[in-house]
Design a protein around this motif. Structure first.
Motif, PDB file in Angstrom:
ATOM      1  N   LEU A 172       0.823  -1.214   0.000  1.00 29.62           N
ATOM      2  CA  LEU A 172       0.000   0.000   0.000  1.00 29.62           C
ATOM      3  C   LEU A 172       0.855   1.261   0.000  1.00 29.62           C
ATOM      4  O   LEU A 172       0.847   2.033   0.951  1.00 29.62           O
ATOM      5  N   TRP A 173       1.567   1.466  -1.106  1.00 31.69           N
ATOM      6  CA  TRP A 173       2.248   2.750  -1.280  1.00 31.69           C
ATOM      7  C   TRP A 173       1.365   3.622  -2.170  1.00 31.69           C
ATOM      8  O   TRP A 173       0.380   3.150  -2.750  1.00 31.69           O
ATOM      9  N   GLN A 174       1.711   4.900  -2.270  1.00 28.88           N
ATOM     10  CA  GLN A 174       0.804   5.842  -2.922  1.00 28.88           C
ATOM     11  C   GLN A 174       0.556   5.517  -4.392  1.00 28.88           C
ATOM     12  O   GLN A 174      -0.501   5.836  -4.943  1.00 28.88           O
ATOM     13  N   VAL A 177      -2.673   3.567  -4.890  1.00 20.56           N
ATOM     14  CA  VAL A 177      -3.925   4.212  -4.487  1.00 20.56           C
ATOM     15  C   VAL A 177      -4.265   5.240  -5.567  1.00 20.56           C
ATOM     16  O   VAL A 177      -3.545   6.234  -5.725  1.00 20.56           O
ATOM     17  N   ASP A 199      -0.039  -2.182   6.523  1.00 18.15           N
ATOM     18  CA  ASP A 199      -0.520  -1.290   5.466  1.00 18.15           C
ATOM     19  C   ASP A 199      -0.301   0.172   5.830  1.00 18.15           C
ATOM     20  O   ASP A 199       0.096   0.985   4.987  1.00 18.15           O
ATOM     21  N   LEU A 203       2.012   3.261   3.978  1.00 20.49           N
ATOM     22  CA  LEU A 203       1.562   4.605   3.619  1.00 20.49           C
ATOM     23  C   LEU A 203       2.505   5.660   4.202  1.00 20.49           C
ATOM     24  O   LEU A 203       2.836   6.644   3.539  1.00 20.49           O
ATOM     25  N   LEU A 208       1.499   9.870   1.096  1.00 22.18           N
ATOM     26  CA  LEU A 208       0.196   9.865   0.433  1.00 22.18           C
ATOM     27  C   LEU A 208      -0.406  11.254   0.599  1.00 22.18           C
ATOM     28  O   LEU A 208      -0.264  11.874   1.657  1.00 22.18           O
ATOM     29  N   LEU A 211      -2.198  12.467   4.038  1.00 25.52           N
ATOM     30  CA  LEU A 211      -1.976  11.254   4.823  1.00 25.52           C
ATOM     31  C   LEU A 211      -2.481  11.385   6.255  1.00 25.52           C
ATOM     32  O   LEU A 211      -3.098  10.457   6.794  1.00 25.52           O
TER      33      LEU A 211
END
Length: 265
Positions: A172-174, A177, A199, A203, A208, A211
């Protein structure tokens, strides 16, 4: 690549790689469907899967805003709360190991079925990546000893708690998403049962938009244990170590810092 839609159909995005590992796209499709079944964060829809490709609905990105970030934090908490059969369990519809990393050079990611998070992390993440780093000549004897020490601490339950296995995106890196009109939408998972802090640590690691709003909304929906940010480095060690294997450079030094901090050396 994008594929023109049939008349009256949806726009299609095709992921393709000739010579992909056997089951690579089937595993990804299973992960996407498993995440979507949680009725939490939106997930890109799978249209078709083959041995060398995966067809997905083409997403139309929009600019992220605070309201969308708040909604994503709440939705991600629901995704995690949907749970998994065990720590290390693969997604429904897939039986076996998964993969982690870029499409052109994914690394095998071991599956398992563990009652506790620590032994799972040691056996399925820390020990395999430590061996790969050692074979690549990227560790020192002190690093190897720290990996052994950390694996022992994990197997002894140093960081275990009463958290049940969460339904994780797993990468779940940017970049995974995509902000759309339907909300922040998940793509390209390495889905498995794990600790929900993993997760969130991803982030934090790569950032993100908005964030802090995402994290605040998540915590309000499903409060996090005190000190979770302090534990983020432990969760970040595996993905950073994979980056060290793939790209070298500063990721090697970052891996070393995270490793020795976690191992207490």
């Amino acid at each position: 690549m994008s594929v023109d839609p049939p008349p009256g159909g949806v726009a299609v995005h095709r992921k393709r790689r000739a010579g992909a590992p056997a089951g690579f796209f089937a595993c990804e499709a299973a992960g996407l469907r498993w995440l979507a079944a949680a009725s939490g964060a939106p997930v890109v829809e799978v249209l078709d899967v083959g041995v060398d490709h995966l067809d997905l609905v083409r997403l139309a990105p929009v600019r992220p805003d605070v309201a969308a970030a708040h909604a994503f934090g709440e939705a991600l908490a629901r995704t995690h709360a949907a749970g998994a059969p065990a720590f290390g369990a693969p997604p429904d519809g897939w039986d076996g190991d998964g993969w982690f990393g870029p499409l052109d050079a994914p690394l095998r990611m071991a599956a398992g079925r563990y009652d506790a998070w620590g032994p799972f992390l040691a056996d399925c993440r820390i020990v395999p990546v430590a061996g790969a780093l050692r074979r690549a000549g990227l560790t020192t004897p002190d690093d190897d000893a720290a990996f052994d020490r950390l694996a022992g601490l994990l197997r002894d339950g140093r960081w275990d708690d009463d958290e049940p296995p969460a339904r994780l995106h797993g990468d779940l890196w940017q970049g995974n998403v995509v902000w759309t009109a339907q909300g922040a939408t998940l793509i390209d998972p390495a889905a498995h049962g794990g600790h929900r802090e993993t997760d969130l640590a991803m982030l934090v690691l790569f950032g993100l938009p908005h964030l802090e709003e995402v994290l605040a909304a998540y915590d309000a929906a499903r409060p996090l244990r005190r000190g979770w940010r302090h534990r983020s480095g432990l969760h970040q060690l595996y993905p950073v170590a994979v980056h060290a294997l793939l790209f070298g450079g500063g990721y090697v030094a970052q891996t070393r810092r995270l490793l020795h901090a976690a191992a207490g050396s």
